[in-house]
Design a protein around this motif. Structure first.
Motif, PDB file in Angstrom:
ATOM      1  N   ALA A 153      -1.286  -2.973   7.208  1.00 29.15           N
ATOM      2  CA  ALA A 153      -0.559  -2.926   5.721  1.00 29.15           C
ATOM      3  C   ALA A 153      -0.612  -3.782   5.294  1.00 29.15           C
ATOM      4  N   ALA A 154      -0.005  -3.407   4.467  1.00 30.94           N
ATOM      5  CA  ALA A 154      -0.424  -4.550   3.060  1.00 30.94           C
ATOM      6  C   ALA A 154       0.768  -4.147   2.233  1.00 30.94           C
ATOM      7  N   LEU A 155       2.198  -5.141   3.110  1.00 32.09           N
ATOM      8  CA  LEU A 155       3.152  -4.687   1.937  1.00 32.09           C
ATOM      9  C   LEU A 155       3.756  -5.240   1.160  1.00 32.09           C
ATOM     10  N   ASN A 156       3.722  -4.991  -0.111  1.00 29.03           N
ATOM     11  CA  ASN A 156       4.138  -5.578  -1.730  1.00 29.03           C
ATOM     12  C   ASN A 156       5.513  -5.041  -2.341  1.00 29.03           C
ATOM     13  N   GLY A 157       6.170  -5.863  -1.765  1.00 24.77           N
ATOM     14  CA  GLY A 157       7.512  -5.488  -1.697  1.00 24.77           C
ATOM     15  C   GLY A 157       8.225  -4.034  -0.993  1.00 24.77           C
ATOM     16  N   PHE A 158       8.793  -3.733  -1.469  1.00 26.83           N
ATOM     17  CA  PHE A 158       9.877  -3.308  -1.000  1.00 26.83           C
ATOM     18  C   PHE A 158       9.337  -2.398   0.053  1.00 26.83           C
ATOM     19  N   ALA A 159       9.471  -2.004   1.050  1.00 25.28           N
ATOM     20  CA  ALA A 159       9.196  -1.719   2.246  1.00 25.28           C
ATOM     21  C   ALA A 159      10.655  -1.202   3.194  1.00 25.28           C
ATOM     22  N   LEU A 160      11.128   0.073   3.099  1.00 22.32           N
ATOM     23  CA  LEU A 160      12.221   0.717   3.890  1.00 22.32           C
ATOM     24  C   LEU A 160      12.354   2.071   4.292  1.00 22.32           C
ATOM     25  N   GLY A 161      13.165   2.144   5.071  1.00 23.03           N
ATOM     26  CA  GLY A 161      12.498   3.740   5.777  1.00 23.03           C
ATOM     27  C   GLY A 161      12.047   3.991   6.371  1.00 23.03           C
ATOM     28  N   GLY A 162      11.133   5.081   6.250  1.00 24.50           N
ATOM     29  CA  GLY A 162       9.842   5.614   6.297  1.00 24.50           C
ATOM     30  C   GLY A 162       8.545   5.011   5.589  1.00 24.50           C
ATOM     31  N   GLY A 163       8.941   4.105   4.587  1.00 28.74           N
ATOM     32  CA  GLY A 163       8.088   3.052   4.418  1.00 28.74           C
ATOM     33  C   GLY A 163       7.667   1.653   5.204  1.00 28.74           C
ATOM     34  N   LEU A 164       8.949   1.338   5.849  1.00 29.47           N
ATOM     35  CA  LEU A 164       8.600   0.758   7.225  1.00 29.47           C
ATOM     36  C   LEU A 164       8.586   1.239   8.755  1.00 29.47           C
ATOM     37  N   GLU A 165       8.716   2.301   8.556  1.00 26.76           N
ATOM     38  CA  GLU A 165       7.740   3.005   9.132  1.00 26.76           C
ATOM     39  C   GLU A 165       6.844   3.106   9.459  1.00 26.76           C
ATOM     40  N   LEU A 166       6.166   3.962   8.177  1.00 26.96           N
ATOM     41  CA  LEU A 166       4.337   3.635   7.799  1.00 26.96           C
ATOM     42  C   LEU A 166       4.002   2.169   8.354  1.00 26.96           C
ATOM     43  N   ALA A 167       4.750   1.701   7.975  1.00 27.09           N
ATOM     44  CA  ALA A 167       3.735  -0.057   8.231  1.00 27.09           C
ATOM     45  C   ALA A 167       4.242  -0.838   9.564  1.00 27.09           C
ATOM     46  N   MET A 168       5.292   0.115  10.457  1.00 23.17           N
ATOM     47  CA  MET A 168       4.977  -0.372  11.708  1.00 23.17           C
ATOM     48  C   MET A 168       4.163   0.548  12.917  1.00 23.17           C
TER      49      MET A 168
END
Length: 260
Positions: A103-118
């Motif tokens: 996962a390449a996080l380019n900016g906000f990774a919040l809620g479901g976004g952070l869950e996808l990254a994790m």
């Protein structure tokens, strides 16, 4: 395959999946989750894909959260179904994928976004990234694996604080916590992901698939991860990659793994 909410491109053994809803800060709705499932499945089944990179379009957000308008009027049963289906289709699916996912996080990774990254096998972030699980500020909790994966990655106390305060952490804090492996500039984010992917691709894809299964077993209730490791270790001895890898080592040359 064509998509409405994402982009998927394969090049030199790497499939890059980009969530492409910049006007919504790449928020996850049901259609996007379905498309991501299909893209990940296709990449995993593609013999030419050795590594998958997941990122977001634009410079502001990886994924800024879920599309709240889709579930604001849900009842208890609908809420449970939403979480269960989402975990099955995407988050657990990605976590257990045999192809490595960065996962390449380019900016906000919040809620479901952070869950996808994790759910990805590991994470890197741009120096402008912000991460958090703000769900309690909406009267709900993370429902796509956040309450389980965040403590596994950063420890119970820090995870409890982040969930209960609904706060955000910056990229350097995430690096210090062990939530991401590397922090770099936005311009260098994808090149770094590709560099890491290149290092992965030098090794046996068959062995990596077994390693993912063994590591994940440690986090499954009722499963003895050591037993899974023993089984997968033994299975490797029956592969062409093992024969090539050991032969190349003894012959003092670079291995050319067939991926079988």
């Amino acid at each position: 395959m064509s998509y409405n909410n994402i982009l998927s491109e394969q090049n030199n053994g790497i499939t890059t999946i980009t969530i492409n809803r910049p006007k919504k800060l790449n928020a996850l709705n049901k259609a996007t989750i379905q498309e991501l499932h299909e893209a990940f499945k296709a990449a995993d089944n593609d013999a030419n894909t050795k590594v998958i990179i997941i990122t977001g379009s634009g410079e502001k957000a990886f994924v800024a959260g879920a599309d709240i308008s889709e579930f604001a009027d849900f009842n208890v049963n609908q809420g449970q179904e939403l979480a269960a289906k989402g975990q099955e289709l995407l988050f657990d699916f990605v976590a257990n994928l045999g192809t490595p996912v960065i996962a390449a996080l380019n900016g906000f990774a919040l809620g479901g976004g952070l869950e996808l990254a994790m759910a990805a096998h590991f994470r890197i972030a741009s120096d402008n990234a912000k991460m958090g699980l703000p769900e309690t500020s909406l009267g709900v909790i993370p429902g796509y694996g956040g309450t389980q994966r965040l403590p596994q990655l950063i420890g119970k106390g820090r995870a409890m604080e982040l969930v209960m305060t609904a706060g955000m952490i910056d990229a350097d804090t995430a690096l210090n916590y062990g939530l991401v492996n590397h922090v770099t500039t936005l311009d260098e984010l994808i090149p770094l992901a590709e560099k890491l992917a290149g290092k992965i691709m030098r090794n046996s894809s068959v062995a990596i698939r077994s390693a993912i299964k063994a590591v994940n077993a440690n986090y499954e209730d009722g499963v003895n991860g050591f037993n899974v490791e023993v089984e997968e270790f033994g299975n490797c001895f029956g592969t062409e990659d093992f024969k090539e890898g050991t032969t190349a080592f003894l012959e003092k040359r670079k291995a050319d793994f067939p991926g079988k």
